[in-house]
Design an enzyme around this catalytic site. Structure first.
Site, PDB file in Angstrom:
ATOM      1  N   ARG A 146      21.227 -42.776 -38.070  1.00 54.39           N
ATOM      2  CA  ARG A 146      20.666 -43.847 -38.902  1.00 54.39           C
ATOM      3  C   ARG A 146      21.765 -44.597 -39.662  1.00 54.39           C
ATOM      4  O   ARG A 146      22.717 -43.987 -40.162  1.00 54.39           O
ATOM      5  CB  ARG A 146      19.655 -43.253 -39.878  1.00 54.39           C
ATOM      6  CG  ARG A 146      18.842 -44.301 -40.613  1.00 54.39           C
ATOM      7  CD  ARG A 146      17.532 -43.738 -41.096  1.00 54.39           C
ATOM      8  NE  ARG A 146      16.770 -44.709 -41.848  1.00 54.39           N
ATOM      9  CZ  ARG A 146      16.006 -45.651 -41.303  1.00 54.39           C
ATOM     10  NH1 ARG A 146      15.911 -45.743 -39.985  1.00 54.39           N
ATOM     11  NH2 ARG A 146      15.327 -46.507 -42.052  1.00 54.39           N
ATOM     12  N   GLU A 167       6.326 -10.304 -49.768  1.00 53.56           N
ATOM     13  CA  GLU A 167       7.220  -9.135 -49.744  1.00 53.56           C
ATOM     14  C   GLU A 167       7.803  -8.847 -51.128  1.00 53.56           C
ATOM     15  O   GLU A 167       8.914  -8.329 -51.261  1.00 53.56           O
ATOM     16  CB  GLU A 167       8.364  -9.314 -48.720  1.00 53.56           C
ATOM     17  CG  GLU A 167       7.950  -9.779 -47.337  1.00 53.56           C
ATOM     18  CD  GLU A 167       7.190  -8.746 -46.555  1.00 53.56           C
ATOM     19  OE1 GLU A 167       6.283  -8.128 -47.153  1.00 53.56           O
ATOM     20  OE2 GLU A 167       7.465  -8.569 -45.358  1.00 53.56           O
TER      21      GLU A 167
END
Length: 382
Positions: A267, A363
């Site tokens: 870009r 977790e």
């Protein structure tokens, strides 16, 4: 991932797992996320590479790999889809728990099918009223002759409904961690049911549901380990599980960084490639540096767990906190570097951001990771 730090065997493992992720996960990740599709057939293909029993000993069909190998596996898988890599980490945590704490009959009964992923597995600790304070769980297991009868509800269970086996933590004794035991529950056991599939921000390529135990009657040989050892078994499993999720964060974030490099190279603005703008190059440098630091900490914790270092739980908590925070931050910055395109689903960046956000919660939340680290720092002072 710095290949010069890996053995030849580890480099081959990384290459094979990356190839699998790019061939079988990445091309379908956006579709699975959109359709909330759990690709069990692809999981069984992963098992063909030994990824259904990463840590399980070879005699039961596992790969017998170390934790240091495992974090390489899950980082590579997450480059294709963090959601599927995250489920595989959980499945492998359960398989390791059965291999480590099960007796020979239990190993022979369950591990070959888990390693082949003919059966999937889920981990059941969290409850509607017991998340971070896991030792306060209220699911009960009552002895009735040669059986145990389990009653309670487990919350946020990955794979629920699709998994065949569930390692369930239930209270067999008094309050606190010493009153908890671990059980293996089969999907076909009468009294086991599941809540509706949760509508989630991310991790849409795997189901998340309640597991409801309504008088589930189990033979006594479904007890995993000894009565009263359940909480220790659960925490031991989570040490490795935290490393798996940390590695998944690294893989997802690395994919976001790679996409950003390609986007900025392609870009142009204000007469030059965006990749040539020094301010953006500095951002990329910071992202790469932070990921390298997180990877080093994850590897350090994995090596500590491999050698059974007493400091391993402390290091696993440290690595999980740092890697998941870093991974999410890097992915979020990658979205910003894409501008408006990063907000579009077709570019895949916003999916990585959504998937990695939950890694800071599951977790063990990152707040609880700080509790563990602080406890390790200050325990000598009473």
């Amino acid at each position: 991932m710095t290949s010069t730090l890996l053995t030849e065997e580890q480099q081959a493992l990384v290459e094979a797992t990356l190839d699998f992720a790019q061939d079988h996960l990445a091309p379908h990740a956006l579709e699975w996320d959109r359709d909330k599709h759990f690709p069990v057939d692809v999981l069984r293909k992963a098992a063909g590479l030994g990824l259904g029993g990463v840590y399980v000993r070879e005699e039961y069909g596992g790969s017998g790999l170390t934790r240091s190998d495992g974090v390489l596996v899950f980082e590579s898988l997450a480059s294709g889809c963090p959601s599927i890599a995250g489920y595989l980490s959980i499945h492998n945590m359960v398989a390791w728990m059965i291999d480590t704490y099960g007796d020979p009959v239990q190993r022979e009964q369950w591990l070959p099918r888990l390693c082949a992923m003919d059966d999937l597995a889920s981990y059941c600790l969290t409850e509607p009223g017991a998340g971070s304070d896991a030792a306060a769980l209220t699911t009960r297991a009552v002895r009735d002759g040669d059986h145990w009868v389990l009653t309670g509800v487990k919350q946020f269970i990955s794979g629920a409904g699709a998994s065949q086996l569930y390692v369930v933590m239930a209270r067999t004794g008094g309050p606190g961690p010493d009153g908890v035991s671990a059980f293996v529950v089969d999907k076909d056991d009468p009294g086991l049911a599941f809540g509706p599939d949760e509508r989630k921000m991310g991790w849409n390529a795997q189901p998340t549901r309640q597991v409801v135990l309504d008088g589930v009657r189990l033979p006594a040989d479904r007890l995993l380990g000894r009565e009263g050892d359940g909480f220790r078994i659960a925490m031991s499993g989570l040490n490795g599980g935290r490393l798996g999720i940390a590695a998944c964060s690294l893989g997802g974030a690395r994919s976001a960084l790679d996409r950003s490099l390609a986007h900025l190279a392609d870009r142009e603005a204000f007469g030059q490639r965006l990749l040539d703008a020094q301010a953006l190059r500095f951002r990329l440098a910071d992202m790469a540096t932070e990921l390298a630091a997180a990877r080093a900490l994850v590897q350090q914790a994995a090596q500590a767990l491999d050698r059974r270092d007493p400091q391993a739980p402390y290091l696993c908590a440290m690595a999980k906190r740092f890697a998941t925070d870093t991974g999410y931050s890097v992915a979020d910055r990658a979205l910003q570097l894409h501008g408006g395109y990063g907000y579009l689903s077709e570019y895949g960046i916003e999916k990585i951001v959504r998937d990695l956000r939950v890694h800071q919660i599951l977790e063990g939340t990152n707040e609880i990771m700080r509790v563990i680290v602080a406890r390790g720092l200050t325990e000598a002072f009473g």
